[in-house]
Design a protein around this motif. Structure first.
Motif, mmCIF file in Angstrom:
data_model
loop_
_atom_site.group_PDB
_atom_site.id
_atom_site.type_symbol
_atom_site.label_atom_id
_atom_site.label_comp_id
_atom_site.label_asym_id
_atom_site.label_seq_id
_atom_site.Cartn_x
_atom_site.Cartn_y
_atom_site.Cartn_z
ATOM 1 N N ASN A 254 22.243 -0.460 41.932
ATOM 2 C CA ASN A 254 23.178 -1.499 41.525
ATOM 3 C C ASN A 254 24.510 -1.331 42.246
ATOM 4 O OD1 ASN A 254 21.459 -2.793 39.705
ATOM 5 N ND2 ASN A 254 21.985 -1.392 38.059
ATOM 6 N N LEU A 255 25.117 -2.451 42.628
ATOM 7 C CA LEU A 255 26.394 -2.446 43.327
ATOM 8 C C LEU A 255 27.282 -3.492 42.675
ATOM 9 C CD1 LEU A 255 27.592 -0.981 45.843
ATOM 10 C CD2 LEU A 255 27.015 -3.013 47.149
ATOM 11 N N SER A 256 28.288 -3.048 41.911
ATOM 12 C CA SER A 256 29.213 -3.945 41.229
ATOM 13 C C SER A 256 30.627 -3.471 41.512
ATOM 14 C CB SER A 256 28.946 -3.943 39.718
ATOM 15 O OG SER A 256 29.906 -4.733 39.033
ATOM 16 N N ARG A 257 31.461 -4.359 42.100
ATOM 17 C CA ARG A 257 32.809 -3.945 42.491
ATOM 18 C C ARG A 257 33.660 -5.157 42.869
ATOM 19 N NH1 ARG A 257 31.030 -1.008 48.095
ATOM 20 N NH2 ARG A 257 30.328 0.469 46.508
ATOM 21 N N PRO A 258 34.989 -5.033 42.801
ATOM 22 C CA PRO A 258 35.858 -6.051 43.386
ATOM 23 C C PRO A 258 35.903 -5.871 44.899
ATOM 24 C CG PRO A 258 37.177 -4.327 42.356
ATOM 25 C CD PRO A 258 35.749 -3.992 42.085
ATOM 26 N N VAL A 259 35.914 -6.989 45.620
ATOM 27 C CA VAL A 259 35.959 -6.966 47.080
ATOM 28 C C VAL A 259 36.981 -7.992 47.555
ATOM 29 C CG1 VAL A 259 33.596 -6.126 47.413
ATOM 30 C CG2 VAL A 259 34.017 -8.587 47.188
ATOM 31 N N ALA A 260 37.425 -7.823 48.789
ATOM 32 C CA ALA A 260 38.459 -8.690 49.355
ATOM 33 C C ALA A 260 37.850 -9.670 50.343
ATOM 34 C CB ALA A 260 39.528 -7.844 50.046
ATOM 35 N N ALA A 261 38.124 -10.956 50.156
ATOM 36 C CA ALA A 261 37.634 -11.998 51.067
ATOM 37 C C ALA A 261 38.539 -12.055 52.282
ATOM 38 C CB ALA A 261 37.605 -13.347 50.354
ATOM 39 N N GLN A 262 38.162 -11.341 53.337
ATOM 40 C CA GLN A 262 39.034 -11.175 54.501
ATOM 41 C C GLN A 262 38.400 -11.609 55.810
ATOM 42 O OE1 GLN A 262 39.870 -6.973 53.921
ATOM 43 N NE2 GLN A 262 41.714 -7.406 52.740
ATOM 44 N N ASP A 263 37.247 -12.262 55.737
ATOM 45 C CA ASP A 263 36.563 -12.635 56.970
ATOM 46 C C ASP A 263 35.701 -13.871 56.724
ATOM 47 O OD1 ASP A 263 36.030 -12.357 59.633
ATOM 48 O OD2 ASP A 263 34.871 -10.514 59.462
ATOM 49 N N THR A 264 35.254 -14.494 57.801
ATOM 50 C CA THR A 264 34.352 -15.635 57.743
ATOM 51 C C THR A 264 33.276 -15.449 58.809
ATOM 52 O OG1 THR A 264 35.745 -16.895 59.284
ATOM 53 C CG2 THR A 264 36.143 -17.222 56.930
ATOM 54 N N GLY A 265 32.279 -16.326 58.823
ATOM 55 C CA GLY A 265 31.248 -16.212 59.841
ATOM 56 C C GLY A 265 30.323 -17.404 59.846
ATOM 57 N N GLY A 266 29.712 -17.656 60.993
ATOM 58 C CA GLY A 266 28.865 -18.817 61.150
ATOM 59 C C GLY A 266 27.627 -18.793 60.268
ATOM 60 N N ALA A 267 27.114 -17.592 59.934
ATOM 61 C CA ALA A 267 25.924 -17.500 59.088
ATOM 62 C C ALA A 267 26.293 -17.457 57.615
ATOM 63 C CB ALA A 267 25.125 -16.242 59.452
ATOM 64 N N ILE A 268 27.579 -17.555 57.304
ATOM 65 C CA ILE A 268 28.039 -17.474 55.921
ATOM 66 C C ILE A 268 28.378 -18.876 55.445
ATOM 67 C CG2 ILE A 268 29.627 -16.354 54.335
ATOM 68 C CD1 ILE A 268 27.706 -14.524 55.905
ATOM 69 N N ALA A 269 27.434 -19.509 54.779
ATOM 70 C CA ALA A 269 27.617 -20.875 54.298
ATOM 71 C C ALA A 269 27.053 -20.991 52.901
ATOM 72 C CB ALA A 269 26.931 -21.867 55.240
ATOM 73 N N GLY A 270 27.874 -21.463 51.984
ATOM 74 C CA GLY A 270 27.444 -21.625 50.607
ATOM 75 C C GLY A 270 28.426 -21.000 49.643
ATOM 76 N N THR A 271 28.317 -21.368 48.392
ATOM 77 C CA THR A 271 29.260 -20.905 47.376
ATOM 78 C C THR A 271 29.016 -19.457 46.988
ATOM 79 O OG1 THR A 271 29.441 -23.153 46.512
ATOM 80 C CG2 THR A 271 30.158 -21.373 45.067
ATOM 81 N N VAL A 272 27.779 -19.118 46.657
ATOM 82 C CA VAL A 272 27.446 -17.740 46.283
ATOM 83 C C VAL A 272 26.847 -17.067 47.516
ATOM 84 C CG1 VAL A 272 26.347 -16.259 44.571
ATOM 85 C CG2 VAL A 272 26.971 -18.600 43.974
ATOM 86 N N ARG A 273 27.722 -16.703 48.426
ATOM 87 C CA ARG A 273 27.301 -16.173 49.727
ATOM 88 C C ARG A 273 28.375 -15.227 50.227
ATOM 89 N NH1 ARG A 273 25.358 -13.823 53.200
ATOM 90 N NH2 ARG A 273 24.449 -14.549 55.152
#
Length: 386
Positions: free
Chosen positions: A327-346
């Motif tokens: 299991n992996l549960s943690r706060p993370v920082a949204a600091q990047d984007t990418g062409g293969a990253i599309a969608g709300t829960v992604r």
């Protein structure tokens, strides 16, 4: 039109190593969500609905997010929380109190559900040289002198983020050379490094940044600078279509093994992807590479997201598993984007530098959930404003 349809990221591109290699083949337990055909839902929830995690994870995720505040000092949403966070001691109690008093929680989802796809990416290190040698014969190009980039939204605001790339032929702007043409004929661009294997260059382009291990021990840092404007085609998908690999078996490791066993067909495989990435040198540093927010990424706690669903700079709670089932549960920082990253829960989790991080990234393709931690009292942005 020949603008770049991959939506390459500023720092690292084509996030999601396995997804980028397959581009369309999906994990059997995760249904892909297309932001253009589903309705996003941001549902407010209480703190006790979040999956539990350790104090160590909470502090580490907060610290990674706070490091990005340097780029949010003038941001209307995050400036005030960032100012408060800067004075906060890095104790579990202080961090948890800050989150619960300053931030509201929204469970992210769509009308198709709240479970999405979590992948991983990394910063590779490849052997190379600053000069061409008997072994280092594969050039890494800087931005070509004849590459022209036109920001279309300067004339058509509705095309925000779209850029036309090409070169002049007489007075006409034509598509820039495809990757196979550049590989055969070279480019009107400075060579900033030489690699020993064409597959290293392909994977460097897929990751969008990396390091070149030079003779003498120094590592040269490279980052995405621009792209030829051609669409990205996954070499893993080509291998599946050729009957060489099964989609479930596609990984960086399996592709490299196939290339080693079929050296005469490497050029054909690489030619199936017309996209070509140009690089720039970055200062030597032990920090992580810079993402789209232009701050160093933190291994395990920085993620690439679809900014139409999650604004850059946001704090996000992620719940997923590792490829080994932990299991992996943690706060993370949204600091990047990418062409293969599309969608709300992604999300695409940055996993670090080097072979061990690459091995993990190559296997990371997990189901997961995301919660947006948003400043209390601040309205959520509309999809068009993110």
């Amino acid at each position: 039109m020949f603008w770049n349809r991959l939506s390459l990221r500023h720092g690292l591109i084509a996030a999601g190593t396995v997804v980028a290699l397959l581009a369309g083949c999906t994990h059997p337990s995760v249904k892909p969500v297309s932001p253009s055909t589903t309705t996003t839902t941001d549902t407010p929830v209480t703190w006790n609905t979040l999956p539990p995690t350790s104090d160590t994870e909470v502090v580490a995720g907060f610290k990674a997010w706070r490091a990005g505040c340097v780029k949010l000092q003038n941001d209307a949403v995050w400036a005030k929380p960032c100012q408060a966070a800067a004075k906060l001691p890095l104790s579990p109690a202080a961090v948890r109190d800050f989150m619960q008093s300053q931030l509201d929680i929204y469970a992210l989802g769509t009308d198709e559900g709240r479970e999405g796809l979590i992948t991983g990416y990394y910063e590779p290190v490849y052997v190379g040289s600053l000069t061409r040698t008997a072994k280092a014969t594969v050039p890494v190009y800087a931005v070509p002198d004849d590459l022209i980039v036109v920001a279309l939204d300067e004339v058509y605001p509705e095309l925000k983020g779209k850029r036309l790339r090409g070169r002049l032929k007489g007075r006409t702007l034509v598509p820039y050379d495809a990757a196979s043409t550049i590989a055969s004929n070279g480019s009107k661009a400075p060579v900033i490094a030489w690699l020993t294997n064409p597959m290293d260059l392909q994977f460097l382009q897929i990751q969008g940044s990396g390091r070149v291990q030079l003779p003498g021990g120094r590592q040269l840092r490279l980052a995405y600078a621009d792209q030829n404007g051609r669409p990205y085609r996954a070499i893993g998908k080509w291998l599946v279509e050729q009957g060489e690999l099964k989609s479930a078996d596609v990984s960086m490791q399996s592709i490299r093994a196939w290339a080693t066993a079929h050296p005469a067909r490497i050029a054909d495989m690489l030619a199936s992807n017309p996209s070509y990435v140009f690089f720039e040198r970055k200062p030597d540093s032990n920090d992580g590479p810079s993402g789209s927010l232009n701050v160093p990424l933190t291994a395990g706690y920085s993620v690439a997201v679809d900014r139409r669903a999650i604004p850059l700079g946001s704090l996000v709670w992620m719940s997923t598993t590792t490829p080994d089932g932990l299991n992996l549960s943690r706060p993370v920082a949204a600091q990047d984007t990418g062409g293969a990253i599309a969608g709300t829960v992604r999300a695409d989790l940055f996993l670090g530098t080097g072979d061990s991080a690459g091995e993990l990234a190559g296997r990371m393709k997990q189901a997961g959930r995301l919660w947006l931690l948003w400043p209390r009292g601040v309205a959520l942005p509309s999809a068009s404003a993110k």
